[in-house]
Design a protein around this motif. Structure first.
Motif, PDB file in Angstrom:
ATOM      1  N   ARG A 100      -5.619   5.538  -3.659  1.00 31.36           N
ATOM      2  CA  ARG A 100      -6.361   5.718  -2.393  1.00 31.36           C
ATOM      3  C   ARG A 100      -5.637   4.975  -1.259  1.00 31.36           C
ATOM      4  N   ARG A 101      -5.219   3.709  -1.540  1.00 30.58           N
ATOM      5  CA  ARG A 101      -4.517   2.932  -0.501  1.00 30.58           C
ATOM      6  C   ARG A 101      -3.184   3.586  -0.122  1.00 30.58           C
ATOM      7  N   ALA A 149      -1.060   7.797   6.096  1.00 32.51           N
ATOM      8  CA  ALA A 149      -1.661   8.212   7.365  1.00 32.51           C
ATOM      9  C   ALA A 149      -1.544   7.068   8.384  1.00 32.51           C
ATOM     10  N   ARG A 150      -1.780   5.840   7.929  1.00 32.76           N
ATOM     11  CA  ARG A 150      -1.729   4.694   8.836  1.00 32.76           C
ATOM     12  C   ARG A 150      -0.314   4.486   9.382  1.00 32.76           C
ATOM     13  N   ASN A 182       0.820  -1.214   0.000  1.00 34.18           N
ATOM     14  CA  ASN A 182       0.000   0.000   0.000  1.00 34.18           C
ATOM     15  C   ASN A 182       0.851   1.260   0.000  1.00 34.18           C
ATOM     16  N   GLU A 197      -2.486   6.803  -0.153  1.00 34.35           N
ATOM     17  CA  GLU A 197      -2.744   7.972   0.706  1.00 34.35           C
ATOM     18  C   GLU A 197      -3.155   7.525   2.113  1.00 34.35           C
ATOM     19  N   ASN A 198      -4.068   6.519   2.177  1.00 32.04           N
ATOM     20  CA  ASN A 198      -4.467   5.989   3.494  1.00 32.04           C
ATOM     21  C   ASN A 198      -3.281   5.352   4.203  1.00 32.04           C
TER      22      ASN A 198
END
Ligand SMILES: CC(C)(COP(=O)(O)OP(=O)(O)OC[C@H]1O[C@@H](n2cnc3c(N)ncnc32)[C@H](O)[C@@H]1OP(=O)(O)O)[C@@H](O)C(=O)NCCC(=O)NCCS
Length: 158
Positions: free
Chosen positions: A141-142, A148-149, A84, A144-145
């Motif tokens: 999308r993954r 943050a994760r 990711n 960017e997420n």
């Protein structure tokens, strides 16, 4: 093989494994034992991180694993792992587990997990890894997420 500095696409390291759920894999309720699923997840994710970095890797964090539905004996367990997000020496791998009834073809999404790995040099120290090229809308999308994760994981690192 690609040069170690050349970025890779997500597809270049994605891993897909399939297991048949056997009686040995189950708990006293006759559904799959969570520890077995966690071992499949860790293995698929580690192989994905190794394929991305072309280095030995170790798991440093398992984040947010959730079991949404049970799996039964005879189901096929499909384990899909893909990168990711990548940092300097670490990688975040997302894993999706799908149960498939081989006789009806009906599938259910049973488990999701996110794992962080670190690539190691020849004496076991973290080593810089290549970049990642997210291509599709889902991969972007993954990514960017994932950033943050992984920032959250680092903040909560003990
Ligand atoms: C892997 C290991 C050598 C890294 O050592 P370290 O002192 O944490 O190294 P660093 O602090 O330089 O961290 C290396 C990277 O991992 C990331 N990281 C470390 N711990 C993390 C955690 N708990 N969650 C998320 N990321 C983490 C850091 O942010 C850094 O990322 P970056 O280089 O992409 O910015 C060490 O943590 C280790 O040996 N851990 C045990 C691994 C293991 O045995 N796993 C179980 C079996 S495989």
């Amino acid at each position: 093989m690609k040069n170690q500095n050349e970025p890779k696409t997500v597809a270049e390291s994605a891993v897909e494994m399939r297991f048949l759920v056997m009686p040995n894999d189950t708990n006293p309720q006759n559904s799959i034992f969570g520890g077995v699923v966690m071992s499949w997840i860790d293995m698929a994710a580690a192989m994905c991180a190794e394929r991305h970095s072309n280095r030995p890797v170790v798991t440093v964090h398992v984040d947010d694993i959730s079991f949404k539905a049970p799996m039964k004996i005879g189901d096929h367990a499909l384990i899909k792992a893909s990168i990711n997000y990548v940092g300097k020496t670490s990688m975040l791998v997302g894993v999706k587990v799908i149960a498939e009834n081989p006789f009806t073809g009906i599938t259910r999404h049973t488990t999701t997990a996110y794992l962080a790995f670190v690539a190691l040099d020849d004496i076991g120290r973290p080593i810089q890894i290549r970049g990642l090229i997210p291509e599709t809308e889902d991969e972007i999308r993954r990514f960017e997420n994932g950033k943050a994760r992984i920032d959250d994981m680092k903040k909560n690192k003990k």
